[in-house]
Motif scaffolding. Structure first.
Motif, short mmCIF file in Angstrom:
data_model
loop_
_atom_site.label_atom_id
_atom_site.label_comp_id
_atom_site.label_asym_id
_atom_site.label_seq_id
_atom_site.Cartn_x
_atom_site.Cartn_y
_atom_site.Cartn_z
N LYS A 89 0.81 -1.21 0.00
CA LYS A 89 0.00 0.00 0.00
C LYS A 89 0.85 1.26 0.00
O LYS A 89 0.39 2.33 -0.44
CB LYS A 89 -0.96 -0.02 1.18
CG LYS A 89 -2.02 -1.12 1.07
CD LYS A 89 -2.92 -1.17 2.28
CE LYS A 89 -4.05 -2.17 2.08
NZ LYS A 89 -3.57 -3.55 1.87
N ARG A 93 0.43 4.11 -2.89
CA ARG A 93 0.26 5.55 -2.67
C ARG A 93 1.30 6.36 -3.44
O ARG A 93 1.00 7.43 -3.98
CB ARG A 93 0.34 5.87 -1.17
CG ARG A 93 -0.90 5.44 -0.39
CD ARG A 93 -2.12 6.19 -0.88
NE ARG A 93 -3.36 5.61 -0.35
CZ ARG A 93 -4.54 5.81 -0.89
NH1 ARG A 93 -4.67 6.54 -1.99
NH2 ARG A 93 -5.63 5.28 -0.36
N SER A 135 -10.38 -6.41 6.08
CA SER A 135 -10.16 -5.29 7.00
C SER A 135 -9.36 -5.74 8.22
O SER A 135 -9.46 -5.15 9.29
CB SER A 135 -11.51 -4.71 7.46
OG SER A 135 -12.15 -4.05 6.39
N LYS A 140 -9.57 3.11 12.54
CA LYS A 140 -9.71 4.55 12.34
C LYS A 140 -9.46 5.25 13.67
O LYS A 140 -10.01 4.85 14.70
CB LYS A 140 -11.11 4.88 11.82
CG LYS A 140 -11.36 6.36 11.56
CD LYS A 140 -12.77 6.58 11.02
CE LYS A 140 -13.04 8.04 10.74
NZ LYS A 140 -14.41 8.25 10.20
N ASN A 180 -7.68 9.92 6.41
CA ASN A 180 -8.98 9.30 6.21
C ASN A 180 -9.63 9.83 4.93
O ASN A 180 -9.59 11.03 4.64
CB ASN A 180 -9.89 9.60 7.40
CG ASN A 180 -11.23 8.92 7.28
OD1 ASN A 180 -11.30 7.70 7.16
ND2 ASN A 180 -12.30 9.69 7.33
N ILE A 181 -10.19 8.92 4.15
CA ILE A 181 -10.87 9.30 2.92
C ILE A 181 -12.36 9.35 3.21
O ILE A 181 -12.97 8.34 3.57
CB ILE A 181 -10.58 8.29 1.80
CG1 ILE A 181 -9.07 8.21 1.54
CG2 ILE A 181 -11.30 8.69 0.51
CD1 ILE A 181 -8.67 7.08 0.60
N GLU A 185 -18.33 4.43 0.29
CA GLU A 185 -17.30 3.48 -0.13
C GLU A 185 -17.87 2.43 -1.08
O GLU A 185 -19.00 1.97 -0.92
CB GLU A 185 -16.68 2.79 1.08
CG GLU A 185 -15.52 1.87 0.73
CD GLU A 185 -14.75 1.42 1.95
OE1 GLU A 185 -14.41 2.29 2.78
OE2 GLU A 185 -14.48 0.22 2.08
N GLU A 254 -11.10 -0.75 -4.48
CA GLU A 254 -11.93 -0.14 -3.45
C GLU A 254 -11.69 1.37 -3.48
O GLU A 254 -10.54 1.81 -3.59
CB GLU A 254 -11.60 -0.71 -2.07
CG GLU A 254 -11.90 -2.20 -1.96
CD GLU A 254 -11.54 -2.77 -0.61
OE1 GLU A 254 -11.26 -1.97 0.32
OE2 GLU A 254 -11.53 -4.00 -0.47
N ARG A 256 -13.59 5.58 -2.51
CA ARG A 256 -14.64 6.39 -1.91
C ARG A 256 -14.94 7.59 -2.80
O ARG A 256 -14.05 8.09 -3.49
CB ARG A 256 -14.25 6.86 -0.51
CG ARG A 256 -14.29 5.74 0.52
CD ARG A 256 -14.37 6.27 1.94
NE ARG A 256 -14.61 5.19 2.90
CZ ARG A 256 -15.06 5.36 4.12
NH1 ARG A 256 -15.33 6.58 4.56
NH2 ARG A 256 -15.25 4.32 4.93
N ILE A 266 -8.88 3.62 -2.43
CA ILE A 266 -8.40 3.14 -1.14
C ILE A 266 -7.31 2.11 -1.36
O ILE A 266 -6.22 2.21 -0.81
CB ILE A 266 -9.55 2.53 -0.32
CG1 ILE A 266 -10.64 3.57 -0.06
CG2 ILE A 266 -9.04 1.94 0.99
CD1 ILE A 266 -11.90 3.00 0.57
N GLU A 267 -7.60 1.12 -2.18
CA GLU A 267 -6.60 0.11 -2.51
C GLU A 267 -7.03 -0.67 -3.74
O GLU A 267 -8.20 -0.62 -4.14
CB GLU A 267 -6.38 -0.85 -1.33
CG GLU A 267 -7.60 -1.66 -0.94
CD GLU A 267 -7.34 -2.52 0.29
OE1 GLU A 267 -6.67 -2.03 1.22
OE2 GLU A 267 -7.82 -3.67 0.31
#
Length: 407
Positions: A89, A93, A135, A140, A180-181, A185, A254, A256, A266-267
């Motif tokens: 990840k 990014r 997950s 969070k 945080n996004i 989602e 994934e 948002r 997200i990923e």
């Protein structure tokens, strides 16, 4: 070509492989599969040579457990480098920095999580394994005061899940902290064809029980979801495909979408669609066999598929164990009672909760008038379906302390 691997291969995928006589790598999982029509199994050397001789190829893996084998044996295809773009990840990014230059993230070793100064990080933020699955280990953090409890839960969960999956799938040695996004989602099954064009096969909306919920309990797809978001998803996939130069490549994305309609990934999970063959929900909802569509480079005629459709929602319910339940304390799970709580269950797939931390998956067809059944399971800790061993005092608080002794 197919690589079938643990932890799970659905009957739908097994039958697809047998009916289409798709070449399948002969590994431990594939060799043990029994279908009415035999699989077209190839020994490792034969499988590799088949790819070399074919020139153009489309390879689908049912599980990220096979990533290690791909890295060791298929380096000549360029797939290991592309997989690493997405499984790591932090690298993902960095790949996206060209189109999201202001997005905050940092990598940190698990052993150094105690050194984090959360007051220096903009909140809320997400912390998760740099190489992860589902997950698992995702939390969070909205305030500095929450950090100690979150850190304790991470340590407990890491101890429980370490070794459950290969390090190429889930590596708890390094974590990523990222901003945080915000927004709704979604998850997408798609592939890039031999010319690099993205083809969307399904879009699932991921719903949560609360603002701080980051679990994978309920996803659903519907005519409205497909019509509203398909073009936006295709545009995002074009950008990702150009950055990573993707061809003949399946993935599970994934993302948002915020209130400003800005989309943020997200990923991306490479070489597969939704995990544990839950991509099969596309067949229930739209008659799309995602494996066949990718392997034969087919494109859905969405206008025709969605024409005249109603607003039924096809749901994927993941029966994941909450962190306060010790798997060893569980005696039984009442699947019959679970099924009775839904108006139209489509298929139940059971799982070994001690080995994988979840009780299985349920596909449902749910009308708007019956949506309360989804709202209820979304908020449930599943204890109404669980019976506990009388001698095991292991119901824990989120911090890992014993809460009560089941009777």
């Amino acid at each position: 070509m197919l690589i079938l691997d643990y932890p799970y291969v659905s009957e739908f995928l097994k039958n697809t492989a047998a009916e289409l006589q798709i070449p399948v790598l002969k590994n431990e999982m594939a060799a043990g599969i029994d279908t009415e029509k035999k699989l077209r199994l190839l020994e490792e050397a034969e499988f590799i040579e088949f790819i070399k001789g074919k020139g153009e190829y489309a390879i689908y893996s049912s599980s990220e457990n096979s990533i290690g084998w791909i890295s060791e044996n298929l380096g000549f295809t360029g797939l290991p480098e592309k997989i690493e773009f997405f499984k790591n990840k932090i690298k993902f990014r960095k790949l996206l920095e060209r189109i999201y230059p202001d997005f905050y993230f940092q990598g940190i070793e698990f052993d150094k999580l105690d050194e984090i100064r959360t007051e220096e990080i903009k909140k809320p933020f997400i912390i998760k394994p740099a190489t992860g699955f589902f997950s698992l280990g995702v939390y969070k953090v909205s305030t500095d005061e929450e950090w100690d409890a979150v850190l304790e839960r991470i340590k407990i969960e890491v101890e429980e899940i370490r070794g459950r999956y290969p390090v190429q799938v889930l590596d708890t040695g390094k974590f990523i902290i990222e901003e945080n996004i915000e927004g709704e989602e979604f998850a997408v099954d798609a592939y890039f064809n031999s010319e690099g064009k993205p083809v969307v096969l399904n879009i699932l909306k991921h719903i949560f029980s609360s603002e701080n919920d980051v679990s994978d309990r309920v996803y659903f797809t519907s005519k409205s979801v497909m019509e509203t978001y398909r073009e936006t998803v295709e545009d995002l996939l074009k950008e990702i495909g150009n950055l990573a130069r993707l061809r003949s490549f399946p993935l599970h994305l994934e993302f948002r979408i915020g209130s400003d309609r800005r989309i943020q990934p997200i990923e991306v999970n490479p070489m597969r669609f939704a995990g544990w063959c839950t991509t099969d929900i596309a067949y229930f909802a739209y008659g799309i066999n995602t494996y066949r569509y990718f392997l034969e480079q087919l494109e859905p005629d969405w206008d025709n598929i969605l024409e005249g459709g109603d607003e039924r929602k096809f749901c994927l319910v993941i029966l994941n164990k909450t962190p306060d339940i010790d798997s060893k304390s569980v005696k039984d799970f009442n699947y019959e009672r679970l099924l009775s709580d839904f108006e139209k269950p489509l298929e139940l797939r059971k799982a070994d909760h001690e080995k994988y931390g979840l009780f299985g998956y349920l596909f449902t067809e749910t009308k708007d008038s019956s949506w309360k059944e989804i709202e209820r399971i979304l908020k449930s800790d599943l204890k109404e379906y669980i019976s506990f061993k009388e001698t095991t005092p292991t119901i824990l608080t989120p911090e890992g302390r014993e809460l009560f002794r089941p009777q």
